[in-house]
Design a protein around this motif. Sequence first.
Motif, PDB file in Angstrom:
ATOM      1  N   ARG B 235      57.085  -7.359  32.614  1.00 13.83           N
ATOM      2  CA  ARG B 235      56.112  -6.618  31.331  1.00 13.83           C
ATOM      3  C   ARG B 235      54.925  -7.893  32.394  1.00 13.83           C
ATOM      4  NH1 ARG B 235      57.277  -5.310  26.157  1.00 13.83           N
ATOM      5  NH2 ARG B 235      59.531  -4.162  26.139  1.00 13.83           N
ATOM      6  N   VAL B 238      54.618 -13.505  29.132  1.00  8.90           N
ATOM      7  CA  VAL B 238      54.605 -13.617  27.263  1.00  8.90           C
ATOM      8  C   VAL B 238      53.789 -14.838  27.117  1.00  8.90           C
ATOM      9  CG1 VAL B 238      56.185 -15.759  28.038  1.00  8.90           C
ATOM     10  CG2 VAL B 238      56.852 -14.109  26.122  1.00  8.90           C
ATOM     11  N   HIS B 239      53.549 -14.761  26.126  1.00  7.12           N
ATOM     12  CA  HIS B 239      52.839 -16.329  25.041  1.00  7.12           C
ATOM     13  C   HIS B 239      53.807 -16.291  24.069  1.00  7.12           C
ATOM     14  CE1 HIS B 239      49.281 -17.183  22.716  1.00  7.12           C
ATOM     15  NE2 HIS B 239      50.825 -16.890  21.564  1.00  7.12           N
ATOM     16  N   PHE B 240      53.771 -18.122  24.783  1.00  7.05           N
ATOM     17  CA  PHE B 240      54.796 -18.686  24.235  1.00  7.05           C
ATOM     18  C   PHE B 240      53.626 -18.974  22.765  1.00  7.05           C
ATOM     19  CE2 PHE B 240      58.199 -19.388  26.175  1.00  7.05           C
ATOM     20  CZ  PHE B 240      57.994 -19.040  27.263  1.00  7.05           C
ATOM     21  N   ILE B 241      54.980 -19.113  21.998  1.00  8.66           N
ATOM     22  CA  ILE B 241      54.393 -20.009  20.535  1.00  8.66           C
ATOM     23  C   ILE B 241      54.670 -21.446  20.279  1.00  8.66           C
ATOM     24  CG2 ILE B 241      54.336 -19.517  18.159  1.00  8.66           C
ATOM     25  CD1 ILE B 241      55.682 -16.672  18.446  1.00  8.66           C
ATOM     26  N   LYS B 248      55.698 -22.779  13.903  1.00  2.45           N
ATOM     27  CA  LYS B 248      56.544 -21.262  15.406  1.00  2.45           C
ATOM     28  C   LYS B 248      57.120 -20.547  14.225  1.00  2.45           C
ATOM     29  CE  LYS B 248      57.850 -24.054  19.276  1.00  2.45           C
ATOM     30  NZ  LYS B 248      59.228 -24.469  19.948  1.00  2.45           N
ATOM     31  N   ALA B 252      56.018 -16.418  13.936  1.00  2.94           N
ATOM     32  CA  ALA B 252      57.047 -15.862  13.973  1.00  2.94           C
ATOM     33  C   ALA B 252      57.095 -14.640  12.424  1.00  2.94           C
ATOM     34  CB  ALA B 252      58.469 -16.375  14.176  1.00  2.94           C
ATOM     35  N   LEU B 255      53.538 -12.526  12.875  1.00  2.00           N
ATOM     36  CA  LEU B 255      53.449 -11.489  13.731  1.00  2.00           C
ATOM     37  C   LEU B 255      54.515 -10.474  13.588  1.00  2.00           C
ATOM     38  CD1 LEU B 255      54.234 -13.476  17.174  1.00  2.00           C
ATOM     39  CD2 LEU B 255      52.417 -11.118  16.977  1.00  2.00           C
TER      40      LEU B 255
END
Lengths: 419, 263
Positions: B235, B238-241, B248, B252, B255
């Motif tokens: 993919r 990734v977007h790290f939070i 975090k 989350a 989202l």
Amino acid sequence: MSAYRNIWVVIENLRDNIHPVSLELLTKARELNRTLKQNTVAVVYGHPGKNSIETIKRFGPDIILQLLAVYPGYCSKHNSDFIESGIFSGTEKKEDGSCENFNKNYTENGLEHGWLNYRNIELLSKMTLQAIEEFKPLVILCGATSFGRILMPIIAAGAKTGLTADCTDLTMDGELLLSTRPAFGGNIMAVIVCESARPQMATVRPHVFKSIPLDNIPVEKLSNKNASIENILDKNIQQNVTVENSLMDDSTGRIIPAKNFSLYIGNKESDVRVITRHYEIQPFRTARIVESIPEDLELDISEAEIIVSGGRGLGGPEGFKLLEKLALKLGGVLGASRGAVDLGWISHAHQVGQTGKSVSPKLYIACGISGAVQHIAGMKSSEKIIAINEDPEAPIFEYADYGIVGDLYEIVPRIISQL
Amino acid sequence: MMKFCVCMKQVPDTQNVRVDPEKGTLIRKGIPVITNPFDESALELALELKDIIGGHVTVLTMGPTSSEEVVRDALSLGADRAFRITDGAFAGSDTLATSRVLGKAIQVTGPYDILLFGKQAIDGDTAQVGPEVAVFLGLPLVGFVTDVIEIKKNCILLERVTDWGRERVLCDYPLVITVLKAKNRLRMPKLEGIIRSFKEEIGLLTHKNLGLQPEKCGLKGSPTRVKKIFSPETRSRVHFIEGSVEEKAAEAVRLIKKLVLAD
């Protein structure tokens, strides 16, 4: 080789309807035939219910091929009575010319053998092999379900041809089927071809392809009852019967074998041609089903829209109690990696991955899952993936849309309380 | 006397394989090899049945020298006899060609009452060999077995899984079983078993003693072949939070609400 034509899709029943994977493959076959320009044939065993036939027709096969088995020595005069039920039955012609119905158990070694019925996969294979010899399909497709993964290799071995399992893509290069599948545990993708043997056979897991009915109206979800999978008698199929080849004993009084005739059933409402074929099957030694134990539908996670999944990073079965709270809040179900299932923390019904279920939810939340390729293979069709793991190098982050590096036992309770 | 035969395969430990991020190829160096886990279940089942009803267990493996380890381990756990099938002519075999070879080996070393296979090998993952061998030998097949309910001198009652639940089936001998999971994990060897496993001779089977023509084996005897190999696509990044634990979690939640409510 050019004598082989058409793409066959084996139709699998699920409870009182058609297994979604069969509809996905009918769609795919239709797509392949847009360039190949041959027929899509839906292969049906036994007597499906009227709902099933209507469902199949919505997915646009050109032909429905219904395969039925009859006992050797079948009497042609009584062809109208043979469609009784899924049970192997027939009539026997006596010396005075009259006919007698019989149901026979095949007994060998003092043990009553698999009562031959349309749930017996070996019976289906024998019928299909005779159909293959008669009709010579170019390609046969079937879902890679526990049904298909036994039926297809038995047919392939009987036909001495090639079978590619668990394909993730299918294309045609002229009349050659190109089957793409993961190999080496999913670390590499391979394109497999079967250059000269025919038919070319492939199985495909559920949710790999999309099912698109001709009228674009979505198919309703399967009903939630534990219906038995006995095939339902459908006299409606007998409407508008046009017997093209009439049946006759020849002048010596011999019985004509059943496979020398077929009934073409025209249905004025659609262009689907239904062909019914009867094949004489010699009794054979097989396992007999003595008990069926349907499992709770709630445990079928493959249709879920939201999945909260846990792996070895949970550290123990109590981790799933926490994830269950999150799943319940979101109206989703629990998933698990093979590692967690193998350790006995949760039942196999929740396992997502190559040896578990394939899922394609709207949202997949992976907690404490490292992301072994076999797990990814089962959930990578998810629309959005959120991964929570303590290890920033965990492979799951290569597939997730959003990643949280942290302790799930700190993050997840906070998520639950804020939802 | 009941005769059992278990076919086992040595496979790379695909759970721990990595792909070279630059070349997109498998990092083959130092890949550990293991006994296919499903075959371990098949062996455990055979040994349990031997404990209950007595009998003799033969194990077969088809592979290079390293795969001898698989059958030696089986001998240490209680198998009585072992063979390794090996021949350069068998290289490149697909499932049909492999099934033909195994079928022959079973005929040559048999007869057996119960043939056991693991449901699938974790490298090929096709689950085809067990059923194809059953067809080759003309034997009834019971696939995806999870439990033996009862074993008798003339028949066996098995439990297997299907897509909609479970099924109990009754069959007489000989038959072929593919095993999904044994109830118990593979047992540990005892010292006598380990000592015995080093002394026992492992029979070698080649195309000659199987009566197979090399021109009809391996790649030439396989209807399917690999046309192309490529790296699976990953993919997009990734977007790290980021942030504190609270931040975090809050992001989350935001989202999740967006993703779940969006239609």
